[in-house]
Every structure is written in C-alpha cells, then in structure tokens.
Design a protein around this motif. Structure first.
Motif, PDB file in Angstrom:
ATOM      1  N   PHE A 103      -5.958  10.256   2.374  1.00  0.00           N
ATOM      2  CA  PHE A 103      -6.274  11.553   3.839  1.00  0.00           C
ATOM      3  C   PHE A 103      -4.750  11.769   4.352  1.00  0.00           C
ATOM      4  N   ARG A 104      -5.296  13.431   4.631  1.00  0.00           N
ATOM      5  CA  ARG A 104      -3.932  13.919   5.303  1.00  0.00           C
ATOM      6  C   ARG A 104      -4.525  14.387   7.085  1.00  0.00           C
ATOM      7  N   PRO A 105      -4.022  13.493   7.636  1.00  0.00           N
ATOM      8  CA  PRO A 105      -4.152  12.952   9.437  1.00  0.00           C
ATOM      9  C   PRO A 105      -4.312  14.342  10.087  1.00  0.00           C
ATOM     10  N   ARG A 106      -4.232  15.673  11.013  1.00  0.00           N
ATOM     11  CA  ARG A 106      -3.810  16.687  11.572  1.00  0.00           C
ATOM     12  C   ARG A 106      -2.923  16.014  12.458  1.00  0.00           C
ATOM     13  N   ARG A 107      -2.896  15.056  13.326  1.00  0.00           N
ATOM     14  CA  ARG A 107      -2.310  14.407  13.991  1.00  0.00           C
ATOM     15  C   ARG A 107      -1.713  13.045  13.622  1.00  0.00           C
ATOM     16  N   THR A 108      -0.239  12.628  13.785  1.00  0.00           N
ATOM     17  CA  THR A 108      -0.039  10.944  13.747  1.00  0.00           C
ATOM     18  C   THR A 108      -1.034  10.530  13.835  1.00  0.00           C
ATOM     19  N   ILE A 109      -1.497   9.443  12.937  1.00  0.00           N
ATOM     20  CA  ILE A 109      -1.491   7.980  13.314  1.00  0.00           C
ATOM     21  C   ILE A 109      -0.564   6.845  13.085  1.00  0.00           C
ATOM     22  N   LYS A 110      -0.580   6.589  14.839  1.00  0.00           N
ATOM     23  CA  LYS A 110       0.438   5.440  14.701  1.00  0.00           C
ATOM     24  C   LYS A 110      -0.890   3.561  15.314  1.00  0.00           C
ATOM     25  N   ILE A 111      -0.117   2.905  14.473  1.00  0.00           N
ATOM     26  CA  ILE A 111      -0.675   1.166  15.210  1.00  0.00           C
ATOM     27  C   ILE A 111       0.100   0.935  15.432  1.00  0.00           C
ATOM     28  N   ALA A 112      -0.234  -0.743  16.733  1.00  0.00           N
ATOM     29  CA  ALA A 112       0.691  -1.379  17.470  1.00  0.00           C
ATOM     30  C   ALA A 112       0.073  -2.359  17.308  1.00  0.00           C
ATOM     31  N   LEU A 113       0.678  -3.880  16.378  1.00  0.00           N
ATOM     32  CA  LEU A 113      -0.327  -5.133  16.647  1.00  0.00           C
ATOM     33  C   LEU A 113       0.843  -5.418  17.421  1.00  0.00           C
ATOM     34  N   ALA A 141       3.249   0.663  12.886  1.00  0.00           N
ATOM     35  CA  ALA A 141       3.382   1.418  11.480  1.00  0.00           C
ATOM     36  C   ALA A 141       2.659   2.753  12.106  1.00  0.00           C
ATOM     37  N   ARG A 142       2.821   3.988  11.011  1.00  0.00           N
ATOM     38  CA  ARG A 142       1.946   5.259  11.817  1.00  0.00           C
ATOM     39  C   ARG A 142       1.888   5.852   9.751  1.00  0.00           C
ATOM     40  N   LEU A 143       1.256   6.789  10.002  1.00  0.00           N
ATOM     41  CA  LEU A 143       0.329   7.857   9.311  1.00  0.00           C
ATOM     42  C   LEU A 143       0.940   8.810   9.296  1.00  0.00           C
ATOM     43  N   ASP A 144       2.180  10.111   9.246  1.00  0.00           N
ATOM     44  CA  ASP A 144       2.172  11.176   9.542  1.00  0.00           C
ATOM     45  C   ASP A 144       0.862  11.987   9.267  1.00  0.00           C
ATOM     46  N   GLY A 145       1.014  12.954  11.267  1.00  0.00           N
ATOM     47  CA  GLY A 145      -0.038  13.738  10.394  1.00  0.00           C
ATOM     48  C   GLY A 145       0.735  14.819   9.947  1.00  0.00           C
ATOM     49  N   ALA A 174       0.701  -1.372  -0.438  1.00  0.00           N
ATOM     50  CA  ALA A 174      -0.281  -0.268  -0.104  1.00  0.00           C
ATOM     51  C   ALA A 174       1.235   1.375  -0.072  1.00  0.00           C
ATOM     52  N   GLY A 175       2.181   1.036   0.134  1.00  0.00           N
ATOM     53  CA  GLY A 175       2.855   2.269   0.173  1.00  0.00           C
ATOM     54  C   GLY A 175       3.558   2.613   1.563  1.00  0.00           C
ATOM     55  N   PHE A 176       3.307   1.917   2.534  1.00  0.00           N
ATOM     56  CA  PHE A 176       4.500   2.077   3.562  1.00  0.00           C
ATOM     57  C   PHE A 176       5.892   1.484   3.409  1.00  0.00           C
ATOM     58  N   GLY A 177       6.516   2.638   3.304  1.00  0.00           N
ATOM     59  CA  GLY A 177       7.780   2.605   3.095  1.00  0.00           C
ATOM     60  C   GLY A 177       9.003   1.719   4.856  1.00  0.00           C
ATOM     61  N   ALA A 178      10.041   1.538   4.360  1.00  0.00           N
ATOM     62  CA  ALA A 178      10.666   1.261   5.960  1.00  0.00           C
ATOM     63  C   ALA A 178      10.887   2.888   6.706  1.00  0.00           C
ATOM     64  N   GLY A 179      10.320   2.885   8.469  1.00  0.00           N
ATOM     65  CA  GLY A 179      10.118   3.857   9.065  1.00  0.00           C
ATOM     66  C   GLY A 179       8.382   3.977   9.355  1.00  0.00           C
ATOM     67  N   GLN A 180       7.750   3.798   8.100  1.00  0.00           N
ATOM     68  CA  GLN A 180       6.249   3.820   8.206  1.00  0.00           C
ATOM     69  C   GLN A 180       5.387   2.981   8.872  1.00  0.00           C
ATOM     70  N   ALA A 181       6.433   1.701   8.522  1.00  0.00           N
ATOM     71  CA  ALA A 181       6.075   0.129   9.052  1.00  0.00           C
ATOM     72  C   ALA A 181       7.113  -0.842   9.313  1.00  0.00           C
ATOM     73  N   ASP A 182       7.041  -1.033  10.205  1.00  0.00           N
ATOM     74  CA  ASP A 182       8.279  -1.918  10.246  1.00  0.00           C
ATOM     75  C   ASP A 182       7.513  -3.449  11.834  1.00  0.00           C
ATOM     76  N   ILE A 183       8.748  -3.738  11.590  1.00  0.00           N
ATOM     77  CA  ILE A 183       8.375  -5.502  13.109  1.00  0.00           C
ATOM     78  C   ILE A 183       9.220  -4.988  14.067  1.00  0.00           C
ATOM     79  N   ALA A 191       7.381   4.552  19.711  1.00  0.00           N
ATOM     80  CA  ALA A 191       6.944   3.799  18.304  1.00  0.00           C
ATOM     81  C   ALA A 191       5.558   3.586  18.706  1.00  0.00           C
ATOM     82  N   VAL A 192       5.199   3.986  20.162  1.00  0.00           N
ATOM     83  CA  VAL A 192       3.490   4.110  21.408  1.00  0.00           C
ATOM     84  C   VAL A 192       3.459   5.511  21.700  1.00  0.00           C
TER      85      VAL A 192
END
Length: 474
Positions: A163-173, A94-98, A71-80, A196-197
């Motif tokens: 979508f351009r979020p105002r605040r960064t959206i982070k995910i942690a699974l 993972a993150r989508l920067d705000g 989907a286009g998330f590179g290193a630093g935007q999504a990692d294990i 990361a969190v």
C-alpha cells in the motif's frame, strides 16, 4: 439495513473459531493467516507486563519493534525511544512514508502501559491472555492493548499489501498514561522528538462502539474532544474538645454541609457542534420519550423539565457540563473527642473551555462558609483543545461503518474522561478518539478484575480500523 447474520460474519472470517459453537457435524472455519498473526501479536503484547510497579514498557516496545523489523521496517522507519533515567518507560515510533511530501502526516497513537493487576485478586494470571466464552480476558485486553496491537498489525499489513499512502502514517506507542509515576511518553516525544509525532491529525483511544445489555450493537462513538481534571481539597477545622460536651460547630458537620452544597451545584450547560450532533443522533438510538427529549435539547427547544430529565442520566449530564464530585473522606482523630479536622477530595472534570479559576469560584460560592477551606491539589496542567467536528474525519468513518457495520450509526461524542490526546491537541495536532471496537454495556472490567473484550469485537474492530486508516491515508 440489518446487520449481517452471525453465519455471514463467520463465513467472512471476522470471528475466531472459538467465538461460536459450530452446528452439529460442521467444522468451524479456520482463521485467516492474517488473523492468526494478529492474535499472536496481541497475545505477546498482553502477556508483557507493562504496569508501573512490576512491568516494563520498553520490553513491550522492543517486542513490537522486532515484529516490524521482520516485516521490513528498518532503522528510521521503526525505532525505540527511552527517556533518560527511566529505562522501563520507553516506547515505539514507526512510520510508513507517503507519496506526497506536502500532505500532512497522520498519527496513530496509543498507550501500552496498564493499571497494575494483583494475582491474588484474579482467578487466573492477569498477564496471561485467556480466551473463554467468546472473550479475550487479561489485563490490558481493552485498556488499551487491543488498539495498540491493531496499530502495529495494520502497519505490517499495509507493508505486506504494498500500500502506498498519500500521506505518511506514523505510529507512537507510549508509556505513562496510566501512572503519574512514569514518564509520559507523548509529552516526552513532543518535547524531545517532535519530528516523530508531528502530524496534521492524530487518532487515539477514547472512541469506541457500544452494545446493549444483551450484546446487540447500538452505535459507534467518535470522540471529538475530552474533559480535563482538577482535584480540590475541602477542609473544615475546629478546636475540638470532649465528646461528652458536643457543640453545633463541628468540623464533620461543617464539612458535610459543604459537601451537600457541592452535590447540589449544577454547572452551566455547554452546547457545542459535537454534543448537539451527539444528542440528536443518540435520540434516535435511545428512542421513546427520552430520545425525543434528547433531540429537543439538541435543537435548542428544551425546557427546564426536559433538561432535568436528560441530565438525570450520569453520562448525558457529564457530556453537557463541568462536574465535581466527592471522592475521598477523612475526619476526626479519636472516638471520644470532637473532631478537630475533616477533609475530602473533590474531583472535577472540566468541560472544554471552562477554566479552573472559574470552577473554583463556583465551588466557593456554593460552599458559602468561611470556616471551610478550599484549595487546589496540583494543577490541571495541559488542557485539551477540542478538535473541530470535521467532515473530513466524520465522513470516512461513516462510510467504512456502512460497509462493515451496516445500520449502525456513528455518533460524535465528548469523552468525559481524559487521555494522552490532551498533549497532542494542546500542541496543535487535532486528536480524535477513533471507534471500531464494540464494548459491552458494563464497561468490560477495565481497570478491574477479569478485564475482558469480546473476540468478535476485536476482530471486527481490527478490520474496521484497517479500512479506515487506508481511507484517511489516501
């Protein structure tokens, strides 16, 4: 305002075609492309065994990473991340920067590990996603891979939408929520990858929606705080002797008396903004005499009889106070001998703010017998800090509910179980159990055989949560 009709919902595309029977001569509406992509993602996650004994969380995380990379998330935007020495206990961040560097991030967190499922206990392979009779069936379909799949899916959708979020959206699974033998991923991230969190607020499992026995939606629940557990061992000892010469002092009898006193112990009722709101709004849902009693309790007008009636309901009682209950029992060593030892485990779920020491004191006072010993089994560890009943959290959730679940009330509640949210809240990140997915009244078989969730519930919850993420992110 009434809920949308079945036909209207289907036309809007919220249901999979197999979730309803088409009228004669009709062709069921096809899945939207985004729904098909979601089901494929959800299936891959469910069909990756992530139980502690036979599974691999790192494998599941890598499979979700591959989808984010596509989907286009590179290193630093999504990692294990993989804790040292625990190659199968890894997870995904993972993150989508705000657009506003000063706006605190929001964290979408969830566990991808599941309770083990034995093939011989299930009528089908528990790690194969089955769709039947309007349900998804398989281990983890509700606890908790539906939410994990929605988090990843939403990030992919937001990226595709531009979508351009105002605040960064982070995910942690993360792994380790269902088994103490695995490394807890949330705890590990806080200690080793705090960046990361780090967030101003986190959204987690624990919130949900509820239907009645007929599947009719009743309410959406927003979890505002959770209990924490502490286990105690209660033990009676005796020199014993021959069973042909019984005596009144008997370890089993002594333990039994102590357990009955614990059964009758009523911990103090605790009222908070969250459970006042819960009982006031649930009173409207329940209705009748019980509903009126719940609202009197919320208003501080309940007499002893009203309190007794409300707390006779196990869920309402657990929402109001610390509870302790016997969960295991063991005694004696031979059928022809007086018992030399009898013991039981007591599992306590402490109301936020109640201490382990005070709970232990109340248990000792209730037992009132020096011949019976009480000791702690482990320590409660990190204790969850309840977040505030914040309008900035509640009002957007209500607004989206009015759009997608018209007429369905949103009710703040105390989660009577525990989640990984306790680590985040203790670290200063207010954590809420987010609603959206409607559960059946019977609990959907979570942790049991034929764990299941309505297809409709997952698809509607997916759209609700996606819309809510966008509101919070703005």
């Amino acid at each position: 305002m009434p809920r949308r009709s079945f036909a209207a919902v289907a036309t809007a595309g919220f249901l999979l075609s197999s979730c309803f029977t088409a009228m004669a001569g009709e062709t069921p509406p096809p899945l939207r492309p985004d729904q098909s992509a979601f089901v494929d993602l959800y299936r891959e996650l469910v069909e990756t065994d992530t139980s502690q004994a036979t599974g691999d969380c790192t494998l599941a995380a890598n499979r979700m990473l591959a989808r984010l990379r596509k989907a286009g998330f590179g290193a630093g935007q999504a990692d294990i991340f993989v804790p040292d020495g625990h190659p199968k206990d890894g997870g995904l961040v993972a993150r989508l920067d705000g657009t506003d560097a000063k706006a605190p991030a929001m964290l979408l967190v969830d566990h991808i590990d599941v309770v083990a499922a034995r093939r011989e206990d299930w009528p089908r392979d528990p790690y194969t996603l089955v769709e039947a009779d309007g349900y998804f069936i398989g281990r983890g379909v509700i606890d908790d891979k539906a939410l994990s799949a929605i988090w990843v899916d939403s990030l992919i959708r937001l990226k595709a939408e531009g979508f351009r979020p105002r605040r960064t959206i982070k995910i942690a699974l993360t792994c380790g929520e269902e088994s103490g033998e695995a490394v807890n991923g949330v705890k590990w991230l806080l200690e080793n990858r705090r960046d990361a969190v780090a967030a101003g607020v986190a959204f987690n499992e624990g919130g949900y929606g509820m239907t009645d026995a007929d599947g009719k939606p009743r309410a959406l629940y927003l979890a505002v705080g959770e209990k924490h557990s502490q286990t105690f061992l209660i033990e009676a000892r005796n020199p014993g002797g021959h069973s042909s010469r019984p005596r009144a002092d008997n370890a089993i009898y002594d333990l039994s008396q102590a357990l009955l006193r614990i059964r009758d112990l009523a911990f103090p009722i605790r009222m908070t903004d969250a459970n006042r709101t819960y009982f006031d709004r649930m009173g409207n849902v329940v209705g009748g005499e019980m509903g009126a009693k719940m609202q009197r309790l919320a208003q501080g007008k309940a007499d002893a009889a009203t309190i007794a009636a409300v707390t006779a309901h196990p869920v309402y009682n657990a929402t109001l106070r610390t509870t302790c209950v016997a969960t295991t029992l063991e005694g004696g060593h031979a059928v022809n001998a007086l018992p030399q030892r009898a013991r039981a485990h007591i599992q306590c779920r402490l109301f936020p703010g109640d201490s382990v020491a005070e709970t232990e004191r109340l248990l000792r006072d209730a037992i009132g017998d020096a011949r019976v010993e009480l000791s702690r089994v482990g320590e409660a560890g990190v204790v969850a800090v309840p977040p505030p009943l914040d309008p900035a959290i509640v009002e957007p959730a209500e607004a989206v509910a009015r759009e997608l679940f018209p007429g369905l009330p949103l009710i703040p509640t105390l989660l009577t179980a525990g989640t990984d949210g306790r680590y985040l809240s203790a670290a200063g990140i207010p954590t809420y159990g987010i609603p959206g997915i409607l559960l059946d009244a019977d609990g959907n078989g979570a942790h049991g055989v034929d764990e299941r969730i309505r297809v409709r519930s997952v698809m509607e919850g997916r759209d609700y949560l996606h819309a809510l993420i966008k509101r919070y992110a703005r």
